[in-house]
Design a protein around this motif. Structure first.
Motif, mmCIF file in Angstrom:
data_model
loop_
_atom_site.group_PDB
_atom_site.id
_atom_site.type_symbol
_atom_site.label_atom_id
_atom_site.label_comp_id
_atom_site.label_asym_id
_atom_site.label_seq_id
_atom_site.Cartn_x
_atom_site.Cartn_y
_atom_site.Cartn_z
ATOM 1 N N GLY A 190 0.779 -1.225 0.000
ATOM 2 C CA GLY A 190 0.000 0.000 0.000
ATOM 3 C C GLY A 190 0.811 1.275 0.000
ATOM 4 N N LYS A 191 2.138 1.164 -0.147
ATOM 5 C CA LYS A 191 2.997 2.348 -0.130
ATOM 6 C C LYS A 191 3.812 2.421 -1.412
ATOM 7 C CE LYS A 191 3.539 2.579 4.913
ATOM 8 N NZ LYS A 191 4.515 2.604 6.035
ATOM 9 N N LEU A 192 4.067 3.659 -1.861
ATOM 10 C CA LEU A 192 4.942 3.866 -2.994
ATOM 11 C C LEU A 192 6.382 3.924 -2.507
ATOM 12 C CD1 LEU A 192 3.016 6.568 -5.060
ATOM 13 C CD2 LEU A 192 2.899 4.076 -5.234
ATOM 14 N N CYS A 193 7.296 3.332 -3.271
ATOM 15 C CA CYS A 193 8.701 3.336 -2.863
ATOM 16 C C CYS A 193 9.618 3.271 -4.067
ATOM 17 C CB CYS A 193 8.988 2.196 -1.897
ATOM 18 S SG CYS A 193 8.635 0.553 -2.552
ATOM 19 N N VAL A 194 10.872 3.676 -3.846
ATOM 20 C CA VAL A 194 11.919 3.579 -4.853
ATOM 21 C C VAL A 194 13.058 2.759 -4.258
ATOM 22 C CG1 VAL A 194 11.352 5.684 -6.088
ATOM 23 C CG2 VAL A 194 12.887 5.795 -4.114
ATOM 24 N N LYS B 98 19.935 1.088 -1.800
ATOM 25 C CA LYS B 98 20.471 -0.128 -1.193
ATOM 26 C C LYS B 98 19.377 -0.887 -0.463
ATOM 27 C CE LYS B 98 22.158 1.802 3.205
ATOM 28 N NZ LYS B 98 23.358 2.014 4.043
ATOM 29 N N LYS B 99 18.257 -0.205 -0.254
ATOM 30 C CA LYS B 99 17.039 -0.837 0.229
ATOM 31 C C LYS B 99 15.878 -0.055 -0.364
ATOM 32 C CE LYS B 99 16.973 1.778 4.563
ATOM 33 N NZ LYS B 99 17.064 1.676 6.035
ATOM 34 N N LYS B 100 14.662 -0.429 -0.052
ATOM 35 C CA LYS B 100 13.508 0.274 -0.578
ATOM 36 C C LYS B 100 13.151 1.436 0.338
ATOM 37 C CE LYS B 100 11.788 -3.561 -3.260
ATOM 38 N NZ LYS B 100 10.952 -4.759 -3.283
ATOM 39 N N TYR B 101 12.995 2.597 -0.275
ATOM 40 C CA TYR B 101 12.670 3.812 0.452
ATOM 41 C C TYR B 101 11.249 4.251 0.112
ATOM 42 C CZ TYR B 101 17.721 4.225 1.276
ATOM 43 O OH TYR B 101 19.033 3.998 1.657
ATOM 44 N N THR B 102 10.445 4.538 1.127
ATOM 45 C CA THR B 102 9.069 4.986 0.924
ATOM 46 C C THR B 102 9.037 6.487 0.626
ATOM 47 O OG1 THR B 102 8.683 5.548 3.242
ATOM 48 C CG2 THR B 102 8.287 3.245 2.574
ATOM 49 N N SER B 103 7.860 6.965 0.274
ATOM 50 C CA SER B 103 7.678 8.399 0.035
ATOM 51 C C SER B 103 8.155 9.212 1.234
ATOM 52 C CB SER B 103 6.202 8.713 -0.241
ATOM 53 O OG SER B 103 5.746 8.088 -1.413
ATOM 54 N N HIS B 104 7.809 8.764 2.445
ATOM 55 C CA HIS B 104 8.203 9.507 3.646
ATOM 56 C C HIS B 104 9.710 9.476 3.850
ATOM 57 C CE1 HIS B 104 7.948 11.363 7.584
ATOM 58 N NE2 HIS B 104 8.660 10.368 8.078
ATOM 59 N N ASP B 105 10.357 8.371 3.474
ATOM 60 C CA ASP B 105 11.814 8.313 3.564
ATOM 61 C C ASP B 105 12.454 9.334 2.630
ATOM 62 O OD1 ASP B 105 11.798 6.138 5.374
ATOM 63 O OD2 ASP B 105 11.732 4.687 3.725
ATOM 64 N N ILE B 106 11.947 9.411 1.399
ATOM 65 C CA ILE B 106 12.524 10.312 0.405
ATOM 66 C C ILE B 106 12.227 11.765 0.741
ATOM 67 C CG2 ILE B 106 12.538 10.968 -2.029
ATOM 68 C CD1 ILE B 106 13.875 8.297 -1.502
ATOM 69 N N TYR B 107 11.005 12.038 1.177
ATOM 70 C CA TYR B 107 10.591 13.416 1.478
ATOM 71 C C TYR B 107 10.063 13.502 2.910
ATOM 72 C CZ TYR B 107 10.809 14.084 -3.599
ATOM 73 O OH TYR B 107 11.215 14.149 -4.912
ATOM 74 N N PRO B 108 10.950 13.518 3.902
ATOM 75 C CA PRO B 108 10.473 13.591 5.295
ATOM 76 C C PRO B 108 9.838 14.936 5.632
ATOM 77 C CG PRO B 108 12.854 13.830 5.208
ATOM 78 C CD PRO B 108 12.415 13.469 3.826
#
Length: 287
Positions: free
Chosen positions: A230-234, A237-247
């Motif tokens: 249910g989350k978008l990610c890129v 070295k691991k998968k990063y969610t939208s919140h990880d990319i844009y905190p």
């Protein structure tokens, strides 16, 4: 990494075979007001949003999958904010999405119509989507087999130049959430850090990287955006969610690094799809 490389190679092959073209005429580096993977209300954008109203064309020969003329329940891939939109089905499990169209200009009005030629004019961009009085096309490419949004720029003809990226406001975030301005803080305790830049407001990088003492330790690619749990990610070295990319509204993740004791050279990079690279290097002391 091999699977990712193979997938991207396959996408490029599909692009060559399918001869995708831009959905608007005369596209330049100034034609988009928001890029794929840009921050959109705290979510990774799966769209390119064009800067000016124009006729909207099919990116390639396709079957008509659906024509939406009213808002539906939204999902991350197909938000209700698309307004009046056309979704086309192509070979290789790819679909193209054309949102924010003017309903009264749709040329695909025959219910029995199932096929559209590449570059056929389908409508004018309009004001039916979230953009309000801005009549600009919102364009997506989706890989239904892999449940991912594809950066349209890897499927479309290359432009001669890209909107320049900036690389500034570099901050380090420790595991406990403390933020440090790397221009003023030169001493760090050993451990895992996330490295951020000040977000570009229009353009978004095609790739960001972090190296330690000349060794690449993380690289985030914006070829595709995946949907998992249910989350978008890129993927880096691991998968990063939208919140990880844009905190926050103004921060974008460049990557993660483990700092070990000693004098350390840290370099960060941003790269556009044409391979233009910006980089900054810092020497810090780690204890």
């Amino acid at each position: 990494m091999r699977k990712t490389t193979a997938f991207i190679t396959a996408i490029f092959t599909a692009a060559t075979l399918n001869a995708f073209d831009w959905p608007q005429a005369d596209v330049t580096d100034e034609s988009c007001s928001s890029y794929f993977a840009q921050n959109r209300g705290g979510i990774l954008s799966t769209s390119l949003i064009f800067s000016e109203p124009a006729e909207v064309r099919a990116a390639d020969d396709a079957h008509i999958l659906v024509i939406m003329t009213e808002q539906l329940d939204d999902t991350d891939f197909f938000p209700s904010t698309l307004g009046t939109s056309v979704i086309l089905s192509h070979d290789d499990s790819l679909i193209s999405v054309y949102g924010n169209l003017a309903a009264e200009t749709l040329t695909l009005k025959d219910d029995s119509e199932t096929f559209v030629d590449g570059q056929a004019i389908m409508a004018q961009s309009g004001n039916s989507g979230y953009q309000g009085d801005r009549g600009n096309l919102e364009f997506q490419m989706i890989d239904t087999k892999n449940k991912s949004a594809i950066n349209p720029k890897i499927l479309m003809p290359r432009l001669n130049k890209e909107r320049p990226l900036t690389l500034s406001g570099i901050q380090m975030e420790s595991k406990n959430g403390n933020l440090y301005d790397i221009n003023t803080t030169k001493t760090y305790s050993s451990g895992i850090y996330r490295i951020y830049q000040r977000r570009n407001l229009v353009a978004a990088p095609y790739r960001t990287s972090v190296s330690i003492n000349g060794v690449m330790v993380d690289q985030i690619s914006y070829d595709t955006i995946l949907q998992e749990n249910g989350k978008l990610c890129v993927t880096g070295k691991k998968k990063y969610t939208s919140h990880d990319i844009y905190p926050t509204e103004n921060m974008q993740l460049l990557g993660e690094a483990v700092l070990s004791s000693g004098r350390t050279n840290l370099t960060v990079y941003t790269e556009d799809i044409l391979g233009n690279i910006r980089q900054l290097s810092y020497t810090v002391t780690v204890y």
